[in-house]
Design a protein around this motif. Structure first.
Motif, PDB file in Angstrom:
ATOM      1  N   PRO A 233      62.403  73.640  52.857  1.00  0.00           N
ATOM      2  CA  PRO A 233      61.222  73.821  53.702  1.00  0.00           C
ATOM      3  C   PRO A 233      61.413  73.055  55.012  1.00  0.00           C
ATOM      4  N   ILE A 234      61.277  73.756  56.099  1.00  0.00           N
ATOM      5  CA  ILE A 234      61.639  73.188  57.394  1.00  0.00           C
ATOM      6  C   ILE A 234      60.794  71.952  57.709  1.00  0.00           C
ATOM      7  N   ILE A 235      59.552  71.972  57.240  1.00  0.00           N
ATOM      8  CA  ILE A 235      58.649  70.851  57.512  1.00  0.00           C
ATOM      9  C   ILE A 235      59.139  69.598  56.783  1.00  0.00           C
ATOM     10  N   ALA A 236      59.789  69.802  55.623  1.00  0.00           N
ATOM     11  CA  ALA A 236      60.309  68.677  54.854  1.00  0.00           C
ATOM     12  C   ALA A 236      61.585  68.124  55.466  1.00  0.00           C
ATOM     13  N   LEU A 237      62.132  68.904  56.358  1.00  0.00           N
ATOM     14  CA  LEU A 237      63.368  68.505  57.009  1.00  0.00           C
ATOM     15  C   LEU A 237      63.084  67.555  58.168  1.00  0.00           C
ATOM     16  N   ALA A 238      61.874  67.680  58.706  1.00  0.00           N
ATOM     17  CA  ALA A 238      61.537  66.953  59.935  1.00  0.00           C
ATOM     18  C   ALA A 238      61.584  65.439  59.746  1.00  0.00           C
ATOM     19  N   ALA A 239      61.027  64.984  58.643  1.00  0.00           N
ATOM     20  CA  ALA A 239      60.964  63.540  58.434  1.00  0.00           C
ATOM     21  C   ALA A 239      62.344  62.880  58.438  1.00  0.00           C
ATOM     22  N   PRO A 240      63.278  63.347  57.606  1.00  0.00           N
ATOM     23  CA  PRO A 240      64.612  62.740  57.669  1.00  0.00           C
ATOM     24  C   PRO A 240      65.258  62.861  59.047  1.00  0.00           C
ATOM     25  N   LEU A 241      64.983  63.980  59.743  1.00  0.00           N
ATOM     26  CA  LEU A 241      65.577  64.151  61.081  1.00  0.00           C
ATOM     27  C   LEU A 241      65.076  63.078  62.042  1.00  0.00           C
ATOM     28  N   VAL A 242      63.792  62.720  61.917  1.00  0.00           N
ATOM     29  CA  VAL A 242      63.255  61.673  62.778  1.00  0.00           C
ATOM     30  C   VAL A 242      63.928  60.338  62.460  1.00  0.00           C
ATOM     31  N   LEU A 243      64.131  60.100  61.157  1.00  0.00           N
ATOM     32  CA  LEU A 243      64.799  58.862  60.753  1.00  0.00           C
ATOM     33  C   LEU A 243      66.193  58.779  61.358  1.00  0.00           C
ATOM     34  N   ILE A 244      66.869  59.928  61.377  1.00  0.00           N
ATOM     35  CA  ILE A 244      68.252  59.940  61.858  1.00  0.00           C
ATOM     36  C   ILE A 244      68.298  59.957  63.387  1.00  0.00           C
ATOM     37  N   LEU A 245      67.458  60.807  63.992  1.00  0.00           N
ATOM     38  CA  LEU A 245      67.624  61.081  65.428  1.00  0.00           C
ATOM     39  C   LEU A 245      66.529  60.477  66.306  1.00  0.00           C
ATOM     40  N   GLY A 246      65.493  59.912  65.688  1.00  0.00           N
ATOM     41  CA  GLY A 246      64.428  59.311  66.484  1.00  0.00           C
ATOM     42  C   GLY A 246      63.483  60.352  67.046  1.00  0.00           C
ATOM     43  N   PHE A 247      62.719  59.938  68.073  1.00  0.00           N
ATOM     44  CA  PHE A 247      61.651  60.805  68.597  1.00  0.00           C
ATOM     45  C   PHE A 247      62.071  61.581  69.843  1.00  0.00           C
ATOM     46  N   SER A 248      63.338  61.637  70.115  1.00  0.00           N
ATOM     47  CA  SER A 248      63.799  62.300  71.330  1.00  0.00           C
ATOM     48  C   SER A 248      63.639  63.820  71.204  1.00  0.00           C
TER      49      SER A 248
ATOM     50  N   THR B 253      66.082  65.693  70.633  1.00  0.00           N
ATOM     51  CA  THR B 253      67.137  66.142  69.717  1.00  0.00           C
ATOM     52  C   THR B 253      66.625  66.687  68.375  1.00  0.00           C
ATOM     53  N   PRO B 254      65.736  65.984  67.655  1.00  0.00           N
ATOM     54  CA  PRO B 254      65.315  66.551  66.367  1.00  0.00           C
ATOM     55  C   PRO B 254      64.648  67.913  66.504  1.00  0.00           C
ATOM     56  N   LYS B 255      63.907  68.115  67.609  1.00  0.00           N
ATOM     57  CA  LYS B 255      63.276  69.426  67.814  1.00  0.00           C
ATOM     58  C   LYS B 255      64.334  70.500  68.025  1.00  0.00           C
ATOM     59  N   VAL B 256      65.333  70.163  68.836  1.00  0.00           N
ATOM     60  CA  VAL B 256      66.418  71.112  69.083  1.00  0.00           C
ATOM     61  C   VAL B 256      67.135  71.444  67.771  1.00  0.00           C
ATOM     62  N   VAL B 257      67.338  70.417  66.950  1.00  0.00           N
ATOM     63  CA  VAL B 257      68.019  70.640  65.670  1.00  0.00           C
ATOM     64  C   VAL B 257      67.202  71.591  64.789  1.00  0.00           C
ATOM     65  N   ILE B 258      65.898  71.375  64.748  1.00  0.00           N
ATOM     66  CA  ILE B 258      65.060  72.237  63.903  1.00  0.00           C
ATOM     67  C   ILE B 258      65.086  73.683  64.403  1.00  0.00           C
ATOM     68  N   VAL B 259      64.967  73.865  65.717  1.00  0.00           N
ATOM     69  CA  VAL B 259      65.018  75.221  66.273  1.00  0.00           C
ATOM     70  C   VAL B 259      66.361  75.872  65.948  1.00  0.00           C
ATOM     71  N   ALA B 260      67.430  75.112  66.184  1.00  0.00           N
ATOM     72  CA  ALA B 260      68.768  75.647  65.917  1.00  0.00           C
ATOM     73  C   ALA B 260      68.925  75.998  64.435  1.00  0.00           C
ATOM     74  N   TRP B 261      68.356  75.156  63.594  1.00  0.00           N
ATOM     75  CA  TRP B 261      68.402  75.358  62.133  1.00  0.00           C
ATOM     76  C   TRP B 261      67.793  76.694  61.749  1.00  0.00           C
ATOM     77  N   ILE B 262      66.721  77.061  62.432  1.00  0.00           N
ATOM     78  CA  ILE B 262      66.040  78.327  62.148  1.00  0.00           C
ATOM     79  C   ILE B 262      66.784  79.504  62.785  1.00  0.00           C
ATOM     80  N   VAL B 263      67.282  79.278  63.996  1.00  0.00           N
ATOM     81  CA  VAL B 263      67.847  80.390  64.777  1.00  0.00           C
ATOM     82  C   VAL B 263      69.218  80.818  64.264  1.00  0.00           C
ATOM     83  N   PHE B 264      70.041  79.854  63.829  1.00  0.00           N
ATOM     84  CA  PHE B 264      71.438  80.212  63.535  1.00  0.00           C
ATOM     85  C   PHE B 264      71.553  81.219  62.400  1.00  0.00           C
TER      86      PHE B 264
END
Lengths: 261, 249
Positions: free
Chosen positions: A104-119, A121-132
């Motif tokens: 679930p993409i929403i469940a992915l967000a939390a760890p991404l913030v831990l790894i990548l912070g609030f920049s 980047t995590p938003k780009v990663v989530i979009v890319a995750w869906i688009v690819f």
């Protein structure tokens, strides 16, 4: 030609107007309270009157959507090509890709913030995750279904694998590639908003909406949704535009004048 | 002079002998038809000659040079025209060059000249979807011509066309062949077509795929529609038909 334009542009506009009318009719007809649903005009005004505050947030969302889309598209194309060319890799990688979409993409967000912070980047990663994903699936499908006789013909001519790839396999995959890109384009903005919800410390379109909601500013809530949707539709139409431009043979019988080779 | 020679060329797929050891010599400039029912190994033979398949035994020689399993020494055309929809007629004609090197201005000029010469000058900028089946096959043949290969392998190139168009295309092919002096190896299952076009008719038969007869074609050129009712035509057709029919019985 004029008829075609009328049909391709006029009909969608008409259905959009119809949608607004239904909205208006439901809100007025059923006496819906304005804190539950505003009239279209109110939602529209909530956007235009706060345009100077909204515009930087919109730009932010657009940036996340577009960056994420390009990263996802490039990744999707690359993975599709690699899997088509190396069948062993396809068997290894494909299940992992399917798994990636089951998260679930929403469940992915939390760890991404831990790894990548609030920049951004995590938003780009989530979009890319869906688009690819749709891009990969379509490219893989397109590449594995290129006419074998056509590939044999290239071999008979003595063509190298690289040239066969560039001049036969890639153009033959244009249609499925654009199908994947169009699916990705419609979902891209959703990814960006999910990313903003989960990974924003400062200002963002998603937080703006949350804020409006907390303040019972329903018109702004609806207005922001409209803005988000508009970003999605615009991006989708841009991708369609690129497709129309890049695949003229699907609509034309004669090549454009200036088109040389 | 012999352009193509097969020496005991054989090909097996699993338990199926697609082509039993076959020897054949094709003279430069000749038009040789290969006729036979499906499964007689004619397409296997073509793919071995073209280099798409490596023979299990024997040698393929072009101009005396062994070419087993290598490509790039024949022009090749199938029933499917294999025109790419994303290229114009002109760019489809120059496809071989694009796949092997650079398409020069001279290549483009040649493509245009060939298309004009054979009645497609007005369609150079069209995409193939705009063309009829016969026109598409002509473009496919032009694409084969400009590879400048002396040996052309044509595998039922007119098989998908209606009878009227096919007859036109056959006459057109003979004209081009006369103009250009290429060597043609022409696969068909249509006996009339094999006799109408060729200098020589090779009859093949299935299970296992092999050559069962090799007739010299005595019919004079140029050939016209009247050729189809000449006694010599009927005579050769009878011989070929008997061979093909014996296999059915």
């Amino acid at each position: 030609m004029t008829r075609k334009i009328l049909r391709n542009v006029g009909v969608p506009i008409l259905s959009f107007v119809l949608l607004l009318l239904v909205w208006q009719w439901v809100v007025v007809g059923f006496h819906v309270a304005s804190y539950i649903a505003p009239r279209p005009r109110q939602a529209f005004l909530a956007v235009t009157q706060n345009w100077s505050a909204l515009w930087p947030l919109i730009l932010g969302t657009i940036r996340e959507t577009v960056y994420g889309f390009f990263v996802g598209a490039a990744l999707g194309l690359g993975l599709g090509v690699i899997m088509a060319k190396v069948p062993v890799l396809q068997r290894i990688v494909y299940p992992v890709l399917v798994l990636s979409q089951a998260v679930p993409i929403i469940a992915l967000a939390a760890p991404l913030v831990l790894i990548l912070g609030f920049s951004v980047t995590p938003k780009v990663v989530i979009v890319a995750w869906i688009v690819f994903f749709p891009v990969t699936v379509n490219v893989l499908d397109g590449l594995t279904h290129v006419d074998k006789d056509l590939l044999n013909l290239a071999r008979v001519y003595g063509a190298s694998r690289w040239r066969t790839f560039i001049h036969i396999e890639i153009p033959a995959t244009a249609t499925p590639l654009f199908s994947g890109l169009k699916i990705g384009a419609t979902y891209a903005v959703t990814g960006a908003i999910i990313g903003e919800l989960a990974a924003s410390d400062g200002a963002s379109l998603a937080l703006y909406q949350e804020h409006a909601n907390a303040n019972l500013n329903t018109a702004a809530v609806y207005g922001t949704t409209m803005v988000m949707t508009a970003i999605g539709i615009t991006w989708f139409l841009l991708v369609v535009g690129v497709e129309v431009f890049a695949t003229p043979w699907q609509r034309r019988t004669v090549a454009r004048r200036w088109r040389r080779r | 002079m012999t352009l193509l020679e097969l020496r005991d060329v054989a090909k097996t797929f699993g338990d199926t002998i697609a082509l039993s050891p076959t020897s054949l010599a094709i003279a430069e400039g000749s038009f040789v038809a290969i006729v036979g029912p499906s499964g007689c190994g004619k397409s296997t033979m073509f793919n071995v000659i073209a280099g798409l398949l490596t023979p299990d035994g024997g040698d393929v020689l072009v101009k005396g040079e062994r070419v087993n399993g290598t490509t790039g020494h024949v022009g090749y055309m199938l029933q499917k025209d294999l025109l790419v929809p994303w290229r114009t007629v002109e760019d489809n004609i120059t496809m071989a060059k694009r796949l092997t090197g650079r398409v020069s201005a001279a290549d483009r000029e040649e493509a245009r000249a060939v298309a004009r010469q054979y009645g497609l000058g007005d369609f150079l900028r069209h995409y193939p979807t705009a063309l009829s089946g016969g026109m598409r096959q002509r473009v496919a043949f032009m694409r084969t011509l400009v590879t400048h290969q002396t040996l052309l392998l044509l595998d039922e190139p007119f098989g998908a066309l209606d009878a009227q168009t096919r007859l036109e295309m056959q006459q057109w092919l003979l004209q081009v062949w006369r103009d250009t002096g290429r060597t043609v190896l022409f696969i068909t299952h249509d006996v009339d077509e094999s006799i109408f076009l060729s200098d020589r008719v090779i009859v093949m038969s299935p299970r296992p795929g092999r050559v069962v007869a090799d007739f010299a074609n005595p019919l004079p050129r140029p050939r016209t529609v009247d050729t189809l009712i000449e006694p010599a035509f009927i005579d050769l057709k009878t011989k070929v038909m008997r061979l093909l029919h014996r296999e059915d019985a």
